[in-house]
Design a protein around this motif. Structure first.
Motif, PDB file in Angstrom:
ATOM      1  N   SER A 102       0.763  -1.342   0.288  1.00  0.00           N
ATOM      2  CA  SER A 102      -0.364   0.255   0.236  1.00  0.00           C
ATOM      3  C   SER A 102       0.761   0.687  -0.229  1.00  0.00           C
ATOM      4  O   SER A 102       1.612   1.313   0.353  1.00  0.00           O
ATOM      5  CB  SER A 102      -1.096  -0.478   0.941  1.00  0.00           C
ATOM      6  OG  SER A 102      -0.588   0.308   2.609  1.00  0.00           O
ATOM      7  N   LEU A 103       0.651   2.337  -0.443  1.00  0.00           N
ATOM      8  CA  LEU A 103       0.683   3.688  -0.650  1.00  0.00           C
ATOM      9  C   LEU A 103       0.396   4.238   0.855  1.00  0.00           C
ATOM     10  O   LEU A 103      -0.096   5.356   1.003  1.00  0.00           O
ATOM     11  CB  LEU A 103       0.161   4.290  -2.074  1.00  0.00           C
ATOM     12  CG  LEU A 103       0.988   5.583  -2.158  1.00  0.00           C
ATOM     13  CD1 LEU A 103       2.853   5.317  -2.541  1.00  0.00           C
ATOM     14  CD2 LEU A 103       0.430   6.964  -3.343  1.00  0.00           C
ATOM     15  N   GLU A 178      -3.269   9.952  -2.826  1.00  0.00           N
ATOM     16  CA  GLU A 178      -3.101   8.816  -3.588  1.00  0.00           C
ATOM     17  C   GLU A 178      -3.696   9.805  -5.134  1.00  0.00           C
ATOM     18  O   GLU A 178      -3.282   9.118  -6.037  1.00  0.00           O
ATOM     19  CB  GLU A 178      -4.342   7.909  -3.886  1.00  0.00           C
ATOM     20  CG  GLU A 178      -3.310   6.261  -2.375  1.00  0.00           C
ATOM     21  CD  GLU A 178      -4.525   4.990  -2.800  1.00  0.00           C
ATOM     22  OE1 GLU A 178      -5.199   5.223  -3.978  1.00  0.00           O
ATOM     23  OE2 GLU A 178      -4.221   4.287  -1.870  1.00  0.00           O
ATOM     24  N   LYS A 179      -4.288  10.209  -4.876  1.00  0.00           N
ATOM     25  CA  LYS A 179      -4.580  11.245  -5.991  1.00  0.00           C
ATOM     26  C   LYS A 179      -3.970  12.483  -6.370  1.00  0.00           C
ATOM     27  O   LYS A 179      -3.105  13.354  -5.607  1.00  0.00           O
ATOM     28  CB  LYS A 179      -6.395  11.737  -6.462  1.00  0.00           C
ATOM     29  CG  LYS A 179      -7.424  11.202  -6.184  1.00  0.00           C
ATOM     30  CD  LYS A 179      -8.580  11.557  -6.448  1.00  0.00           C
ATOM     31  CE  LYS A 179      -9.759  10.578  -6.572  1.00  0.00           C
ATOM     32  NZ  LYS A 179      -9.892   9.982  -7.546  1.00  0.00           N
ATOM     33  N   ASN A 192       0.874  12.615  -7.898  1.00  0.00           N
ATOM     34  CA  ASN A 192       0.468  11.505  -7.431  1.00  0.00           C
ATOM     35  C   ASN A 192       0.193  10.197  -7.884  1.00  0.00           C
ATOM     36  O   ASN A 192       0.679   8.801  -8.057  1.00  0.00           O
ATOM     37  CB  ASN A 192       0.677  11.597  -6.058  1.00  0.00           C
ATOM     38  CG  ASN A 192       0.575  13.024  -5.399  1.00  0.00           C
ATOM     39  OD1 ASN A 192       2.077  13.047  -5.020  1.00  0.00           O
ATOM     40  ND2 ASN A 192      -0.580  13.440  -4.389  1.00  0.00           N
ATOM     41  N   GLU A 193      -0.626  10.677  -8.994  1.00  0.00           N
ATOM     42  CA  GLU A 193      -1.053   9.414  -9.370  1.00  0.00           C
ATOM     43  C   GLU A 193      -0.341   8.123  -9.859  1.00  0.00           C
ATOM     44  O   GLU A 193      -0.627   7.485 -10.656  1.00  0.00           O
ATOM     45  CB  GLU A 193      -2.257   9.363 -10.102  1.00  0.00           C
ATOM     46  CG  GLU A 193      -3.780  10.509  -9.271  1.00  0.00           C
ATOM     47  CD  GLU A 193      -4.651  10.789 -10.243  1.00  0.00           C
ATOM     48  OE1 GLU A 193      -4.488  10.233 -11.482  1.00  0.00           O
ATOM     49  OE2 GLU A 193      -5.411  11.455  -9.894  1.00  0.00           O
ATOM     50  N   ALA A 196       0.724   6.049  -7.259  1.00  0.00           N
ATOM     51  CA  ALA A 196      -1.160   4.611  -6.933  1.00  0.00           C
ATOM     52  C   ALA A 196      -1.516   4.629  -7.468  1.00  0.00           C
ATOM     53  O   ALA A 196      -2.059   4.044  -6.862  1.00  0.00           O
ATOM     54  CB  ALA A 196      -1.721   6.543  -6.391  1.00  0.00           C
ATOM     55  N   ARG A 200      -2.910   0.308  -7.068  1.00  0.00           N
ATOM     56  CA  ARG A 200      -4.108  -0.330  -6.214  1.00  0.00           C
ATOM     57  C   ARG A 200      -4.401  -1.487  -6.363  1.00  0.00           C
ATOM     58  O   ARG A 200      -5.300  -2.146  -5.488  1.00  0.00           O
ATOM     59  CB  ARG A 200      -5.101   0.705  -7.096  1.00  0.00           C
ATOM     60  CG  ARG A 200      -4.583   2.333  -6.873  1.00  0.00           C
ATOM     61  CD  ARG A 200      -6.324   2.792  -7.652  1.00  0.00           C
ATOM     62  NE  ARG A 200      -6.017   4.715  -7.058  1.00  0.00           N
ATOM     63  CZ  ARG A 200      -6.342   5.553  -7.821  1.00  0.00           C
ATOM     64  NH1 ARG A 200      -5.788   5.233  -9.079  1.00  0.00           N
ATOM     65  NH2 ARG A 200      -6.191   6.799  -7.617  1.00  0.00           N
TER      66      ARG A 200
END
Length: 268
Positions: A102-103, A178-179, A192-193, A196, A200
């Motif tokens: 996970s981030l 995450e966005k 960031n995406e 991220a 997912r």
């Protein structure tokens, strides 16, 4: 005092190791980041304008490599979404890592350490999940604050999809969001995406890849100090200044009297 001396030794060793070899000729060679900036003034490679190659992130980076190194990266051979065969023999893999599932802050710290230790401007990065999607970008720069990349075939709200662009990913923002984060004027702050999106579904693999003749063409980037190393350096400088100051003050003998030499000058 022992801690300060240890810090001083660590910083000296770091800087000594970093400024040998290629650094001796740094004045004779440009950096890859400087030449990359020149390439980014050419049609097809200007950030925000239509990319030289659209719809294929790998092919676009390969075209940048051809201009940066005189040798294309195309056809090196990807497998497992982030690893590379390097069939031409012109490039090699510097390092690989697998992230956490996970981030979070721990994962981001590991990613930051990985890029700081292994990535140079002009390096090619592949990442993705084995058996899943992959993405390729070029490293523009990396430091304690952020990773800056040059890429195409990745969406940005403030640019056409066909555009290539220079994107910044701030480590602290990546750990919290995450966005991707945009400024009030609609311009991108932190992409960031880029990580991220792939994470997912769980952990991803990342590889850093480099042209074999890198050091023949370009001087190596200056070493990036971690916060701990920077603190050590600051402490070492403070101690040095204290020592220099003490040398300027008059000395005292056993009777606490100021000492002079035979010429009547203060003994330091």
């Amino acid at each position: 005092m022992k801690k300060i001396l240890s810090c001083m030794m660590a910083v000296v060793m770091l800087l000594t190791a970093s400024f040998t070899g290629t650094y001796a000729y740094a004045a004779e060679k440009p950096t890859a980041e400087e030449v990359l900036a020149e390439i980014q003034t050419q049609t097809g490679f200007v950030s925000g304008e239509t990319a030289y190659i659209t719809g294929n992130c790998y092919a676009f980076v390969a075209a940048v490599c051809e201009r940066l190194y005189g040798v294309t990266y195309y056809g090196e051979g990807l497998y497992d979404s982030y690893k590379c065969y390097h069939r031409s023999g012109n490039y090699y893999t510097v390092a690989e890592m697998t992230t956490g599932n996970s981030l979070n802050s721990e994962t981001v710290e590991a990613m930051k350490a990985f890029f700081l230790e292994n990535a140079y401007p002009g390096d090619v990065v592949h990442y993705g999940r084995p058996g899943g999607g992959t993405h390729t970008f070029m490293v523009q720069s990396v430091d304690e604050e952020k990773l800056t990349v040059f890429q195409a075939n990745w969406p940005r709200k403030d640019m056409p999809y066909a555009a290539c662009h220079i994107d910044e990913i701030y480590w602290d923002s990546l750990a919290e969001n995450e966005k991707s984060v945009y400024n009030e004027d609609g311009s991108l702050y932190s992409m960031n995406e880029i990580f991220a999106n792939r994470m997912r579904g769980g952990a991803i693999g990342i590889s850093v890849n480099r042209f074999g003749g890198y050091e023949e063409l370009y001087s190596l980037p200056a070493p990036t100090l971690t916060k701990e190393q920077q603190q050590c350096l600051e402490e070492a400088v403070a101690v040095k200044e204290e020592l220099q100051l003490s040398e300027l003050l008059p000395s005292k003998n056993a009777n606490n009297a100021t000492m002079y030499n035979e010429r009547g000058l203060l003994v330091s």
